[in-house]
Write an enzyme that holds these catalytic residues in place. Sequence first.
Site, short mmCIF file in Angstrom:
data_model
loop_
_atom_site.label_atom_id
_atom_site.label_comp_id
_atom_site.label_asym_id
_atom_site.label_seq_id
_atom_site.Cartn_x
_atom_site.Cartn_y
_atom_site.Cartn_z
N GLU A 1 50.93 58.70 -5.06
CA GLU A 1 50.98 60.14 -4.80
C GLU A 1 50.81 60.83 -6.15
O GLU A 1 51.61 60.61 -7.07
CB GLU A 1 52.32 60.51 -4.16
CG GLU A 1 52.65 59.74 -2.89
CD GLU A 1 52.02 60.36 -1.65
OE1 GLU A 1 51.47 61.48 -1.77
OE2 GLU A 1 52.09 59.74 -0.57
N GLU B 1 59.25 22.30 17.37
CA GLU B 1 58.32 22.45 18.50
C GLU B 1 56.97 21.92 18.03
O GLU B 1 56.36 22.47 17.11
CB GLU B 1 58.22 23.93 18.91
CG GLU B 1 59.55 24.58 19.25
CD GLU B 1 59.98 24.32 20.68
OE1 GLU B 1 59.15 23.78 21.45
OE2 GLU B 1 61.13 24.66 21.04
#
Length: 1388
Positions: free
Chosen positions: A305, A705
């Site tokens: 900015e 998994e």
Amino acid sequence: MAGLNKFLFAVFLLLISETVSRSIDEDDESFLKNPKYKKYDELVGFFDKLVSSYPELAKVYSIGKSVEGRQLLVLQITEDIQGEHSERPSFKYVANMHGDESVGRELVIYLAQYLLLNYGKNERVTKLLNSTDIHLMPSLNPDGFEASKEGECESLSEYKGRSNAKGVDLNRDFPDQFDKNKSNDDEYLFSGRQPETVALMKWVLSKQFTLSGNLHGGAIVASYPYDDLSGDKDCCEESRTPDDALFKHLASVYASNNDLMHRGDACKPEKFVDGLTNGAFWYSVKGGMQDFNYLHSNCFEVTFELSCCKYPKAEELPTFWHQNKESLIAFMEQTNIGIQGTVVDENGEPVKNAQIMIEGIGHAVKTTHHGYFWRMLLPGQYNITAAAAGYETPLYTPVTVRADRASRLTLTVRPHPRPRPLSDERNRGPRDIDGLSPPDFVHHNYLMMERFLKDINAQYPNITRLTSIGKSVQGRELYVLEVTKDPGRHIPGKPEFKYVANMHGNEVVGREMLLLLAKYLCQQYYGGDERVQRILNTTRVHIMPSMNPDGYEKSKLGDFQSVRGRPNAHNIDLNRNFPDQYGPTVDNTVQEPETEAVMAWSSRIPFVLSANLHGGALVANYPYDGDADMSGGRANPAPDNDVFVHLAHVYAEAHHRMHLGQPCKNTPNERFPGGITNGAKWYALAGGMQDWSYLHTSDMELTLELGCHKFPPAADLPTYWEDNKEALLEFMEQIHTGVTGFVHSHIGHPLAGATITVGGISHAVRSAADGDYWRLLRPGTYNVTAGKTGYESITEEVTVPANGTVSLNFTLMPDDPQHWSSAYDFRVLDNIMYTAYHKPLELYAKLAELENKFGDIAEFRAGDSLNTALLHELKLTADAGGPEETKFHVALISNLYASQPLGQEMLLNYARHLATAYHIGEPIHKRMLNNSVIHFIPNLDPLTMKILRNYDHTDKCDVTPIEEEFGDSLYNYLANKNLNPLSNYTREKAFARLLEVERFDLVIELASGTEGVSYPESAKIYEQYAQMFQEHRTPGDIVCQKKDDVVHGDLIDLIYERYNVPILSLGLDCCKMPKDEDIAWVWRHNLAGIMKVVRSVNTGVVGFVRNEEGGPLRAAMVAVEGSGRQLRVTPNQAHYRALLPPGTYRLLVRARNYHDQTLTVVVVDGVIKQKDVVLRRINADQIPGGQFEEPPLPKDPNTVYITGLALDYNSVPVNARVSAAPLRALHAVVSNTTDARGRWVLALPVTYSGREVVLSVAGDGYVTRTKHVKLTGSVTANQIIKLEKDDDVMGLPRLVFVMLAGVVGVGLVALAACCFDCRRRARDSRQDYLFSPLPADDKRPLVPDEDIADIVRKPYYDEEELPPSETDSEEDIVLLRSGRDWQANEQD
């Protein structure tokens, strides 16, 4: 000679200075002349002109079009622009994303000219263009720019100009990481987005940028990712990227070279430390561009900015250029920090889209089509590797990153032996893989599995042992194959490891992987594989291929995501069937045979590390799986979270594909960064095996998994094996990291069940039967404590190396209670000898004894006020009876629930401990009581007496009274729920009144039935106190079952919300009421923890709140960010107290009619920081640069001016007449009136300069004020005159008017009384003239005056019906008013 040397040296310095100044002056900045904003059409022509002028350096292109059809132009600048330079990193600046934020747009245009004009002249610019591919986009929103208005510092109405032509804010239009519907397909990424957004996204995804700056306006700050927050929070919480430190550095490079930005307060009232902010901490932006760059590409982007005013006048542009020039260039130069290199295969061919991973940083960048990569990093040591589809991931390579230049590196990857999709049957011929033959790669039903295991055991009897730990519901054996050197027994010092698979019967990949692993280990061990030999020689490996053989038999080949065969034969999900820390559920009230078998097995063998193999996803899942409300979606980390995360990364990164984090096709939104996840964050479940293992044994377990396909074709098994083999081995090797050793008694006997705790980690492991223990830890230095009931604990400091374990043995001495008391409890033997529960009157007597013994610090209060009549208390503080206003007030309470009387004994013990410590002069405790008042309030629940009356001196761990306990009754009273019509709630009202009156800074409840800590849910700062307690206490010998007491938690939250009083509930023991002799052990286990929390009274912030005159602001409030508390100052001195754990805080101080003030305070442990606050009144008297601007004054050399303000005593402007007169003059020489803001100006002839005049200020309703002023200079400014309200009434002073009005009032009352009396007397004087018959012998005169003649009496008749006689006449009927009238009538 010396003079000649000096002369030459001077000439040399002169030449250098001339050279330097000339080099600086040579920078061509001719573009700064005649500054103006370039509109779109001008920009198109201007870029074409630059390209034609610098064809070897510049090229213009468009990435797309805006809504209104304008080209989104980019100017590319680099040396030899026409050639291909794949080795150069790419940089971009994008500006004007918000069309009305225009400074960045022009600075990008200036930068383009500067680079082109000074290439070949400025060495720095030349080096930059020779090494970097620069892309400059002046405007991402040209439509918005065209609609904006120069000179407007804020956005126009309806954000016209800021947004694009469709009214969309482009910096809210990008895909967001927390979008619940996010996906990685093109439809999600691009559908429904603005053309400007889509164009930029495709540009970023197609071009591998390394670094980028996004230029904005409206503030002056460097804002780095992330910009958004999860949930509904709007700000004030950092959202950090894995590269947070690097982003802070990049932002700092820009800000530190911009003096205005670095100052941090250019655009008041906002203030940014060093000009930096985390985007989300400033305010959360959903769909921001800088986050998209980081998450979806290689690009690191920071938002800058650049100006307070969004669209300033063009003449200010050169100033902005000079402010930002160095920052713009220095930021671009950061593109070349870190590591630059290539990824190639064995033949030297580039490998595209390889992921470059840095150990410990969960963010990867990818290689370009030419195999190049640029990984920005700060200076330091790093481990780097590359992962690419179809290639094996090499081991990490250590790299040193220097500060002065990028490190160069080439990474070589080797193709997988079988790089093909899992279900592709083509070109798959039968062959051996790792010594495993094609018949091994099949699905094994129960009988086949049984045969397979027995064959291995028969073939390798010296390193295997096959056992069954139990049977399934349908009677199938739960086989476990032990693989190790010297199987069949636990060898002291040799850790135990286990793999369990097929817990869900239809998730079969893990089952087959473990069968293959068992055979592989045996074959490799005898085949001379040193790695496998090392594993089996040093580790006892247990392999359980199927925990649910019944479910497997029901499953179906080809099942992708169904639940057929998932549960056991009783239709129970075994991964919901274990006891859970948050209490029982429908699924785990009764344990299934399979569950009981695994629990018994896990409790019998001292497992250190294990994994539970599942299917249906591809991720390494670590504890905890559950949370208190089972809501999921947020992480619930275990105390050993850093170890668990490391273990998960070990498996995921060693797996060929898990680390990529890709979702399964049926769950496209399910992504796992790095291939790992916290279980509860993924989804919450109760009764899981990994949580039970961690909480009830010394085992650290993960759930792995292994693939999306639950029951894939057998043809896919070879690829599954290749994907998992290395990960399975590496995970087993992690058992040899951390601390290991033995615990013995002083005579050398092994001590089983000794607790091994680590400072700062509230989790203990226990020694095995032979006294051996293993504690997995990450590299670092730790304080490790060994303890056992009946022995004195020992703490040792140990450093865990980067690789391997460190040995640490303990020898424990028998416990001597008196020795412990002398060492830790100031020899207060009553606390540990002959301990027993005290009935209420006995307890009060003990507390009263402390007042008698320590009268200078102790005061026992019982019945001296309405509160203490019901709730007796002991107060401990230095100088008892003295002022307490500036001291912290902390209360220790017990028996909130009658079933938990253990707390009252700890309360009594701590009171004795603290009083004794102060008496003997222990400095920490003396300082505590100097700083605080400690209130000991036992026996809140009157039912305690009934509990103790029936106590039989045995454990009462789950005692529950039939009647309602005080804690529940208090909650119902405060919440106005379930009120008992027969109760007047006297005790509850007294407790509520106590909270209101004492305004405790902290209330510590000493609870039992748990070892957990509760605190207000909305105040996370109290979590630090909870950690203090847990880290300093010694946990009990058993693991408590967590009980989610909702009412208790709601009570704590309600009291915090209503009375602004935080309650910290400390769980002392799993048993609510342990037997008498165990009270001493509970005290010993918890003293250090309680002490650590109470010692917090030596840490915090205090001060006074005053106005500018030094007066106390007694109505002020102090709010502490993060605590949710608003602290009221004390009613006398306006003193505030903020009891805070160490950290950085922001305090907001406010008072009515005063400006708020924000303080940033760094709280240090053991330090009470004094921060006095002076608040400035709203509309206070500040003129220069303040609220009131100076009025404009004409420049006249013949005139001098006086300026000032006319205000009332509340600093409110007054409409007044102001005049000035010379001294002793009767008339004013000049006069004027004030404006709407109270300002006034008087102009006098210059001859009055240096003279003294009398100012007179008069306003309607105000007392006229005069002031002598000496005129100095041309302007005598800042003359502030405050007018007092005029209290005159009808021209008279108020007092005179009141006195006069009183006199008049009294007069009127007297006059009224006189008139009343006169009327009464007149009425009384007429009573003798009432007509009535007179007796015949009544000779009294009608008028008693002596000088009146006798009156002749005649009879009078009042009967109306008697008419006058003939002798009567009107003359005879006379009204006599007095004797004189009668006498005169007689004469006539």
